[in-house]
Design a protein around this motif. Structure first.
Motif, PDB file in Angstrom:
ATOM      1  N   LEU A   1       0.702  -1.388   0.103  1.00  0.00           N
ATOM      2  CA  LEU A   1      -0.018   0.097   0.019  1.00  0.00           C
ATOM      3  C   LEU A   1       0.884   1.328  -0.093  1.00  0.00           C
ATOM      4  CD1 LEU A   1      -2.699   1.327   0.209  1.00  0.00           C
ATOM      5  CD2 LEU A   1      -2.420   1.278   2.770  1.00  0.00           C
ATOM      6  N   PHE A   2       1.793   1.181   0.866  1.00  0.00           N
ATOM      7  CA  PHE A   2       2.755   2.423   1.007  1.00  0.00           C
ATOM      8  C   PHE A   2       3.596   2.677  -0.214  1.00  0.00           C
ATOM      9  CE2 PHE A   2       1.642   2.867   5.202  1.00  0.00           C
ATOM     10  CZ  PHE A   2       1.880   4.049   5.701  1.00  0.00           C
ATOM     11  N   ASP A   3       3.823   1.567  -1.139  1.00  0.00           N
ATOM     12  CA  ASP A   3       4.422   1.812  -2.129  1.00  0.00           C
ATOM     13  C   ASP A   3       3.753   2.329  -3.305  1.00  0.00           C
ATOM     14  OD1 ASP A   3       6.941   0.520  -1.062  1.00  0.00           O
ATOM     15  OD2 ASP A   3       6.750  -1.405  -2.095  1.00  0.00           O
ATOM     16  N   VAL A   4       2.258   1.836  -3.421  1.00  0.00           N
ATOM     17  CA  VAL A   4       1.453   2.188  -4.446  1.00  0.00           C
ATOM     18  C   VAL A   4       1.085   3.791  -4.123  1.00  0.00           C
ATOM     19  CG1 VAL A   4      -1.020   2.077  -5.082  1.00  0.00           C
ATOM     20  CG2 VAL A   4       0.495   0.298  -5.067  1.00  0.00           C
ATOM     21  N   TRP A   5       1.038   4.002  -2.947  1.00  0.00           N
ATOM     22  CA  TRP A   5       0.727   5.585  -2.221  1.00  0.00           C
ATOM     23  C   TRP A   5       2.216   6.344  -2.792  1.00  0.00           C
ATOM     24  CZ3 TRP A   5      -0.580   6.704   3.595  1.00  0.00           C
ATOM     25  CH2 TRP A   5      -0.862   7.964   3.652  1.00  0.00           C
ATOM     26  N   GLY A   6       3.438   5.747  -2.715  1.00  0.00           N
ATOM     27  CA  GLY A   6       4.637   6.397  -2.991  1.00  0.00           C
ATOM     28  C   GLY A   6       5.336   7.094  -1.820  1.00  0.00           C
ATOM     29  N   LYS A   7       4.881   6.511  -0.659  1.00  0.00           N
ATOM     30  CA  LYS A   7       5.391   6.981   0.608  1.00  0.00           C
ATOM     31  C   LYS A   7       6.090   6.021   1.229  1.00  0.00           C
ATOM     32  CE  LYS A   7       2.863  10.678  -0.023  1.00  0.00           C
ATOM     33  NZ  LYS A   7       3.259  12.113  -0.400  1.00  0.00           N
ATOM     34  N   PRO A   8       7.159   6.507   2.110  1.00  0.00           N
ATOM     35  CA  PRO A   8       8.040   6.045   2.805  1.00  0.00           C
ATOM     36  C   PRO A   8       7.361   4.980   4.073  1.00  0.00           C
ATOM     37  CG  PRO A   8       8.805   8.234   3.164  1.00  0.00           C
ATOM     38  CD  PRO A   8       7.709   7.793   2.150  1.00  0.00           C
ATOM     39  N   LEU A   9       7.948   4.057   4.463  1.00  0.00           N
ATOM     40  CA  LEU A   9       7.205   3.282   5.684  1.00  0.00           C
ATOM     41  C   LEU A   9       8.444   2.492   6.181  1.00  0.00           C
ATOM     42  CD1 LEU A   9       5.128   2.580   8.001  1.00  0.00           C
ATOM     43  CD2 LEU A   9       4.436   0.588   6.285  1.00  0.00           C
ATOM     44  N   SER A  10       9.130   2.603   7.521  1.00  0.00           N
ATOM     45  CA  SER A  10      10.083   1.638   8.070  1.00  0.00           C
ATOM     46  C   SER A  10       9.769   1.814   9.387  1.00  0.00           C
ATOM     47  CB  SER A  10      11.337   2.203   7.434  1.00  0.00           C
ATOM     48  OG  SER A  10      11.691   3.372   8.192  1.00  0.00           O
ATOM     49  N   GLY A  11      10.729   0.926  10.003  1.00  0.00           N
ATOM     50  CA  GLY A  11      11.062   1.185  11.499  1.00  0.00           C
ATOM     51  C   GLY A  11      11.380   2.456  12.251  1.00  0.00           C
ATOM     52  N   HIS A  12      11.524   3.365  11.425  1.00  0.00           N
ATOM     53  CA  HIS A  12      12.100   4.865  11.900  1.00  0.00           C
ATOM     54  C   HIS A  12      11.539   6.003  11.123  1.00  0.00           C
ATOM     55  CE1 HIS A  12      15.455   3.508   8.995  1.00  0.00           C
ATOM     56  NE2 HIS A  12      15.087   4.567   8.662  1.00  0.00           N
ATOM     57  N   ARG A  13      10.461   5.628  10.206  1.00  0.00           N
ATOM     58  CA  ARG A  13       9.983   6.694   9.445  1.00  0.00           C
ATOM     59  C   ARG A  13       8.509   6.244   8.733  1.00  0.00           C
ATOM     60  NH1 ARG A  13      12.252   9.467   3.765  1.00  0.00           N
ATOM     61  NH2 ARG A  13      10.930  11.135   3.890  1.00  0.00           N
ATOM     62  N   MET A  14       7.652   7.152   8.819  1.00  0.00           N
ATOM     63  CA  MET A  14       6.185   6.909   8.291  1.00  0.00           C
ATOM     64  C   MET A  14       6.046   8.163   7.444  1.00  0.00           C
ATOM     65  SD  MET A  14       2.507   6.402   9.889  1.00  0.00           S
ATOM     66  CE  MET A  14       2.428   8.013  10.544  1.00  0.00           C
ATOM     67  N   LEU A  15       5.598   8.204   6.124  1.00  0.00           N
ATOM     68  CA  LEU A  15       5.401   9.419   5.615  1.00  0.00           C
ATOM     69  C   LEU A  15       6.608  10.247   5.882  1.00  0.00           C
ATOM     70  CD1 LEU A  15       1.943   9.624   6.263  1.00  0.00           C
ATOM     71  CD2 LEU A  15       2.720   8.361   4.377  1.00  0.00           C
ATOM     72  N   THR A  16       6.483  11.462   5.987  1.00  0.00           N
ATOM     73  CA  THR A  16       7.401  12.564   6.391  1.00  0.00           C
ATOM     74  C   THR A  16       7.853  12.726   7.792  1.00  0.00           C
ATOM     75  OG1 THR A  16       6.030  14.232   6.720  1.00  0.00           O
ATOM     76  CG2 THR A  16       6.557  14.164   4.559  1.00  0.00           C
ATOM     77  N   PHE A  17       7.283  11.841   8.444  1.00  0.00           N
ATOM     78  CA  PHE A  17       7.503  11.778  10.154  1.00  0.00           C
ATOM     79  C   PHE A  17       8.665  10.865  10.329  1.00  0.00           C
ATOM     80  CE2 PHE A  17       3.008  12.871   9.420  1.00  0.00           C
ATOM     81  CZ  PHE A  17       3.040  14.108   9.902  1.00  0.00           C
TER      82      PHE A  17
END
Length: 148
Positions: free
Chosen positions: A84-100
């Motif tokens: 979902l985040f890939d289709v959205w084009g946004k980052p998601l990891s253990g230390h980042r979500m969107l721009t946060f």
């Protein structure tokens, strides 16, 4: 080429297909709600009304049509939050979500998720909560509206 629908993670953008399952996604940053917008998974040009996206140039098999956090999955193939985040084009990891940035924690049906954020399965009826830089007690379930 130009105008050709893209593929993301092997997911093709095409005609809108029916909903196989729904998932509810809630995002929090610094203890505040972050809206999941309508139109994730709908390629431009997008059209809509009353805050919902009703038409797109093409549709991925996972999408949002309203800014409610409900994700529609239109394939029986197992898909993940990372898809979902890939289709959205946004980052998601253990230390980042969107721009946060900060420590990211996730909960599935109220239970702490211990593995990679991107690996969270988009299982039918799941209540997924992702939080960065703060804790909000996660909901354990979501009452889905009737599919339209």
């Amino acid at each position: 080429g130009p105008g050709r629908p893209e593929q993301v993670d092997g997911l093709r953008c095409g005609r809108r297909k029916g909903v196989v399952r729904q998932v509810h996604l809630e995002l929090f940053a610094h203890r505040r709600v972050v809206l999941v917008p309508a139109g994730v998974g709908a390629a431009p040009p997008r059209r809509g009304q009353a805050g919902a996206v009703t038409a797109g140039g093409c549709w991925y098999p996972l999408r949002t049509v309203a800014p409610t956090g409900v994700v529609q999955v239109a394939t029986g193939r197992p898909l993940t939050l990372g898809d979902l985040f890939d289709v959205w084009g946004k980052p998601l990891s253990g230390h980042r979500m969107l721009t946060f940035r900060g420590r990211v924690a996730a909960f599935v049906d109220g239970r702490r998720w211990a593995r990679a954020m991107a690996a969270i399965p988009l299982a039918s009826g799941a209540e997924i909560v992702v939080e960065v830089a703060g804790y909000v007690p996660p909901h354990t379930s979501y009452r889905f509206p009737r599919a339209t």
